[in-house]
Enzyme design. Structure first.
Site, PDB file in Angstrom:
ATOM      1  N   LYS A 191       0.841  -1.206   0.000  1.00 54.17           N
ATOM      2  CA  LYS A 191       0.000   0.000   0.000  1.00 54.17           C
ATOM      3  C   LYS A 191       0.877   1.257   0.000  1.00 54.17           C
ATOM      4  O   LYS A 191       0.625   2.207  -0.748  1.00 54.17           O
ATOM      5  CB  LYS A 191      -0.916   0.001   1.233  1.00 54.17           C
ATOM      6  CG  LYS A 191      -2.065  -0.995   1.115  1.00 54.17           C
ATOM      7  CD  LYS A 191      -2.823  -1.198   2.410  1.00 54.17           C
ATOM      8  CE  LYS A 191      -3.845  -2.336   2.247  1.00 54.17           C
ATOM      9  NZ  LYS A 191      -4.477  -2.761   3.481  1.00 54.17           N
ATOM     10  N   GLN A 237      -4.592  -1.417   9.642  1.00 50.31           N
ATOM     11  CA  GLN A 237      -4.609  -2.759   9.052  1.00 50.31           C
ATOM     12  C   GLN A 237      -5.324  -3.742   9.977  1.00 50.31           C
ATOM     13  O   GLN A 237      -5.041  -3.821  11.172  1.00 50.31           O
ATOM     14  CB  GLN A 237      -3.163  -3.205   8.781  1.00 50.31           C
ATOM     15  CG  GLN A 237      -3.040  -4.515   8.034  1.00 50.31           C
ATOM     16  CD  GLN A 237      -3.523  -4.447   6.588  1.00 50.31           C
ATOM     17  OE1 GLN A 237      -3.634  -3.372   5.991  1.00 50.31           O
ATOM     18  NE2 GLN A 237      -3.847  -5.589   6.016  1.00 50.31           N
ATOM     19  N   ASP A 260     -11.068   3.117   3.898  1.00 47.23           N
ATOM     20  CA  ASP A 260     -11.446   1.701   3.860  1.00 47.23           C
ATOM     21  C   ASP A 260     -12.956   1.539   3.654  1.00 47.23           C
ATOM     22  O   ASP A 260     -13.422   0.469   3.263  1.00 47.23           O
ATOM     23  CB  ASP A 260     -11.138   1.055   5.228  1.00 47.23           C
ATOM     24  CG  ASP A 260      -9.877   0.206   5.226  1.00 47.23           C
ATOM     25  OD1 ASP A 260      -9.545  -0.342   4.165  1.00 47.23           O
ATOM     26  OD2 ASP A 260      -9.255   0.101   6.299  1.00 47.23           O
TER      27      ASP A 260
HETATM   28  N1  GUN Z   1      -6.761  -6.425   6.073  1.00 44.56           N
HETATM   29  C1  GUN Z   1      -6.948  -7.135   4.915  1.00 44.56           C
HETATM   30  N2  GUN Z   1      -7.555  -6.352   3.994  1.00 44.56           N
HETATM   31  C2  GUN Z   1      -7.753  -5.147   4.573  1.00 44.56           C
HETATM   32  C3  GUN Z   1      -8.324  -3.922   4.125  1.00 44.56           C
HETATM   33  O1  GUN Z   1      -8.802  -3.790   3.003  1.00 44.56           O
HETATM   34  N3  GUN Z   1      -8.328  -2.897   5.026  1.00 44.56           N
HETATM   35  C4  GUN Z   1      -7.828  -3.021   6.283  1.00 44.56           C
HETATM   36  N4  GUN Z   1      -7.883  -1.968   7.080  1.00 44.56           N
HETATM   37  N5  GUN Z   1      -7.301  -4.140   6.730  1.00 44.56           N
HETATM   38  C5  GUN Z   1      -7.256  -5.195   5.878  1.00 44.56           C
END
Ligand code: GUN
Length: 299
Positions: A62, A106, A129
């Site tokens: 990311k 995350q 998100d």
């Molecule tokens: N963990 C796995 N995928 C995601 C996501 O799209 N957002 C977040 N915050 N955590 C994740």
């Protein structure tokens, strides 16, 4: 070396998430340039609590994607035993920081942290998100300012890019998770599809999925969707990411989707592969949401 899953597949049939994500990221980079010209550099801050190996890999990709798009990408790494109160205090600080347009913690956090408390603390305007209940509500009522979760938002872009007519189509969403199935339903309804949500408790599931012009598989079971569950000519999007043992691979496993690709590709008119389908779209949509958060913050 095992044969590539895509060998021999008609390219016109494939919904290529890598190529579509590349286009989205190029468009994001252009928007970033335009915002920079107006004095704002979009910024995403990712918070990782602990050192779960899979989360560490996701977070790194990311950050890298942000930098490649010309954005500010910052990762804050906290020890696994960080008290929940300290994490919430950090979120308060990021909420108040005008250089931070998107905040992503995350998931899943370590067990002593309540994920819902974390989600509720993030300002809805920075919740790229799309997990905050305010954004869930905004998406459900079709309000444009809301942020949709990145995976279902990516699926919508894939359908559009594949030339799939959503309006009036019978769409079946297989899976009812908060992150994929439910928001996917919102987005499809708002795009005027007739939507059925089904799941592990659905009676005669195959009869339901066979009614789908558009089938979104997000049930989290490896190769669950077989050819006889798919209507000939349907568009199939596979959201699954499942590890299955495979001693022929160096790692000892391979990644498969929720769809038995080799069989279903002969029935579907279009199909997205795993890997190389929905996966790459998720980060692209995260960048897109962050740029929009920055632009909305300027108004
Ligand atoms: N963990 C796995 N995928 C995601 C996501 O799209 N957002 C977040 N915050 N955590 C994740």
């Amino acid at each position: 070396m095992p044969a590539n899953v895509l060998d021999g597949v008609d390219a016109a049939k494939l919904i290529d998430g890598v190529a579509i994500a590349k286009q989205v990221r190029a468009a994001v980079a252009r928007e970033v340039e335009a915002l920079k010209a107006r004095g704002v550099t979009p910024g995403l801050t990712v918070v990782l609590v602990g050192d779960d190996p899979a989360s560490t890999v996701y977070v790194r990709s990311k950050e890298k994607a942000c930098i490649e798009a010309g954005m500010n990408g910052q990762t804050i790494r906290l020890p696994a035993d960080t008290p929940q109160a300290d994490l919430l205090a950090l979120i308060d600080k990021l909420n108040a920081d005008p250089t931070v347009h998107g905040i992503l913690v995350q998931m899943p956090p370590p067990k002593h942290i309540d994920p819902q408390a974390v989600i509720l603390r993030i300002a809805a305007e920075k919740d790229v998100d799309g997990f905050h209940p305010v954004n869930v509500g905004r998406i459900w009522i079709g309000e444009k300012s809301g942020f949709a979760p990145c995976t279902p938002a990516g699926v919508m872009v894939m359908l559009e890019s594949a030339g799939c007519r959503v309006q009036g189509a019978n769409a079946v969403v297989l899976g009812r998770s908060t992150i994929v199935g439910k928001p996917m339903t919102s987005l499809l309804v708002n795009a005027s599809a007739t939507v059925t949500v089904c799941h592990s408790k659905t009676k005669d599931l195959a009869a339901v999925t066979r009614g789908a012009d558009i089938l979104i598989a997000a049930i989290g079971k490896p190769e669950f969707v077989k050819a006889d569950m798919v209507k000939p000519g349907a568009v199939v999007i596979d959201v699954g990411i499942n590890r299955v043992d495979d001693p022929s691979q160096k790692k000892g496993y391979r990644i498969v989707g929720d769809v038995a690709f080799d069989a279903v590709k002969n029935v579907a008119s279009k199909i997205s592969p795993v890997p190389g389908g929905v996966g790459p779209m998720t980060i692209a949509m995260l960048l897109k949401n962050t740029v929009r958060a920055a632009a909305q913050g300027m108004k």
